[in-house]
Design a protein around this motif. Structure first.
Motif, PDB file in Angstrom:
ATOM      1  N   TYR A 248       0.795  -1.225   0.000  1.00 43.27           N
ATOM      2  CA  TYR A 248       0.000   0.000   0.000  1.00 43.27           C
ATOM      3  C   TYR A 248       0.835   1.286   0.000  1.00 43.27           C
ATOM      4  O   TYR A 248       0.275   2.383  -0.009  1.00 43.27           O
ATOM      5  CB  TYR A 248      -0.993   0.025   1.180  1.00 43.27           C
ATOM      6  N   MET A 250       3.752   1.631  -2.179  1.00 41.35           N
ATOM      7  CA  MET A 250       4.590   1.724  -3.373  1.00 41.35           C
ATOM      8  C   MET A 250       4.351   3.028  -4.140  1.00 41.35           C
ATOM      9  O   MET A 250       5.293   3.755  -4.468  1.00 41.35           O
ATOM     10  CB  MET A 250       4.372   0.520  -4.276  1.00 41.35           C
ATOM     11  N   GLU A 251       3.105   3.343  -4.442  1.00 38.96           N
ATOM     12  CA  GLU A 251       2.806   4.550  -5.203  1.00 38.96           C
ATOM     13  C   GLU A 251       3.139   5.797  -4.393  1.00 38.96           C
ATOM     14  O   GLU A 251       3.648   6.789  -4.933  1.00 38.96           O
ATOM     15  CB  GLU A 251       1.330   4.569  -5.631  1.00 38.96           C
ATOM     16  N   ARG A 252       2.896   5.747  -3.089  1.00 37.44           N
ATOM     17  CA  ARG A 252       3.215   6.885  -2.228  1.00 37.44           C
ATOM     18  C   ARG A 252       4.726   7.138  -2.200  1.00 37.44           C
ATOM     19  O   ARG A 252       5.172   8.293  -2.196  1.00 37.44           O
ATOM     20  CB  ARG A 252       2.694   6.625  -0.816  1.00 37.44           C
ATOM     21  N   ARG A 254       6.805   6.387  -4.623  1.00 35.84           N
ATOM     22  CA  ARG A 254       7.162   6.959  -5.927  1.00 35.84           C
ATOM     23  C   ARG A 254       6.851   8.455  -5.954  1.00 35.84           C
ATOM     24  O   ARG A 254       7.660   9.260  -6.439  1.00 35.84           O
ATOM     25  CB  ARG A 254       6.409   6.231  -7.044  1.00 35.84           C
ATOM     26  N   GLN A 255       5.710   8.843  -5.416  1.00 29.01           N
ATOM     27  CA  GLN A 255       5.358  10.261  -5.365  1.00 29.01           C
ATOM     28  C   GLN A 255       6.324  11.040  -4.469  1.00 29.01           C
ATOM     29  O   GLN A 255       6.728  12.168  -4.790  1.00 29.01           O
ATOM     30  CB  GLN A 255       3.925  10.415  -4.855  1.00 29.01           C
ATOM     31  N   SER A 258       9.581  11.450  -6.296  1.00 22.36           N
ATOM     32  CA  SER A 258       9.402  12.381  -7.408  1.00 22.36           C
ATOM     33  C   SER A 258       9.449  13.826  -6.917  1.00 22.36           C
ATOM     34  O   SER A 258      10.031  14.692  -7.577  1.00 22.36           O
ATOM     35  CB  SER A 258       8.078  12.107  -8.115  1.00 22.36           C
TER      36      SER A 258
END
Length: 312
Positions: A248, A250-252, A254-255, A258
């Motif tokens: 839960y 992984m995307e956070r 990446r953000q 970034s």
């Protein structure tokens, strides 16, 4: 906000003295030896120096309980005074482990932490002694596991055989120290990274007998280690960090990367499913970052999973 602490760990190989020497002379020779050992790391200006178990007792003296007790009585606090002077002169903390005769006349295998002014700010007495320590050397088990406040964070201690016992480890799981200082004549093998990961703490092992001394991250990675050529190591660690699971997040993550780039570090040891994120800027803290991206810490995630089982 990055919170870097420079740590030196010093191991040792056997140091023997001529047995015909007077005990006072043995102590003097050990003091000179220890000054030389610390001189290896002082040029790096560490914030903290950690020494191995029984660091100031000659190896051949330690073979005899009677000679060890005599040596320690003559030594008294001479070496602690030496370390206090060195801590004050160099503006660093020193973790000094040895066998001590306490005011109640009991022997304790303990670590005294000296602050940057050379003042003792905490002592940990080994909770889990070997049978040899108890039966042959008359050492008494400690019962407390204090968390010692330093200007860079909170420190806990463990000594040698302690690493085998969940009772002590679980106390540190609850108290969440920033650093665990492990002074020993036993390496511990897989127990070192296990303690670091389970306590979510950086881990400093100072190991005698020529075994590797190392600094580990809270995900069990070796950040610096002594070698077959040099029995010391120095590295800087960032205590403004957090262990998070990849589920839960992984995307956070990446953000996060970034937006912040090199202002945040993500260390993945592999095969664990968890990573260590560290704040590398003074613009914010790791807690600010976690809140901004709603990143779930590992302990919170495990509790959420456990709550789901309880609800079944």
């Amino acid at each position: 906000m990055s919170n870097y602490v420079k740590i030196s760990t010093i191991g040792n190989r056997e140091f023997n003295v001529e047995e015909q020497l007077a005990t006072e002379e043995m102590v003097d020779r050990m003091m000179k030896h220890l000054q030389q050992k610390l001189s290896q790391v002082l040029p790096d200006q560490p914030d903290l120096i950690v020494l191995p178990e029984f660091c100031d007792i000659p190896s051949n003296v330690f073979l005899s309980p009677a000679k060890t007790h005599e040596y320690c009585r003559v030594r008294g606090d001479k070496i602690q005074r030496l370390f206090s002077e060195m801590a004050s002169e160099n503006g660093c903390y020193i973790a000094y482990p040895t066998l001590r005769l306490q005011e109640d006349r009991t022997w304790r295998n303990s670590i005294v932490v000296l602050d940057r002014n050379g003042e003792p700010i905490g002592e940990y007495a080994k909770n889990h002694l070997t049978l040899g320590e108890i039966e042959d050397y008359g050492v008494v088990c400690g019962t407390e596991a204090p968390i010692i406040a330093c200007d860079f964070g909170w420190v806990a201690c463990a000594i040698c055989f302690d690493l085998n016992f969940d009772r002590l480890r679980l106390q540190y799981v609850q108290s969440k120290p920033d650093l665990i200082l492990f002074s020993s004549l036993y390496h511990g093998g897989i127990m070192q990274p296990y303690w670091a990961y389970s306590c979510r703490s950086h881990f400093v092992g100072a190991i005698g007998g020529g075994l590797p001394s190392a600094v580990l991250s809270p995900v069990g990675e070796v950040l610096a280690s002594s070698t077959s050529y040099f029995d010391f190591a120095t590295t800087s660690v960032n205590l403004d960090c957090a262990v998070v699971h990849l589920d839960y997040n992984m995307e956070r993550l990446r953000q996060l990367k970034s937006k912040y780039g090199s202002k945040v570090a993500i260390a993945d040891p592999g095969h664990l499913g968890s990573v260590l994120i560290s704040c590398e800027t003074d613009e914010c803290t790791i807690e600010d970052i976690i809140q901004e991206f709603q990143i779930e810490r590992l302990d919170d995630y495990l509790e959420r999973v456990s709550a789901g089982r309880r609800a079944e």
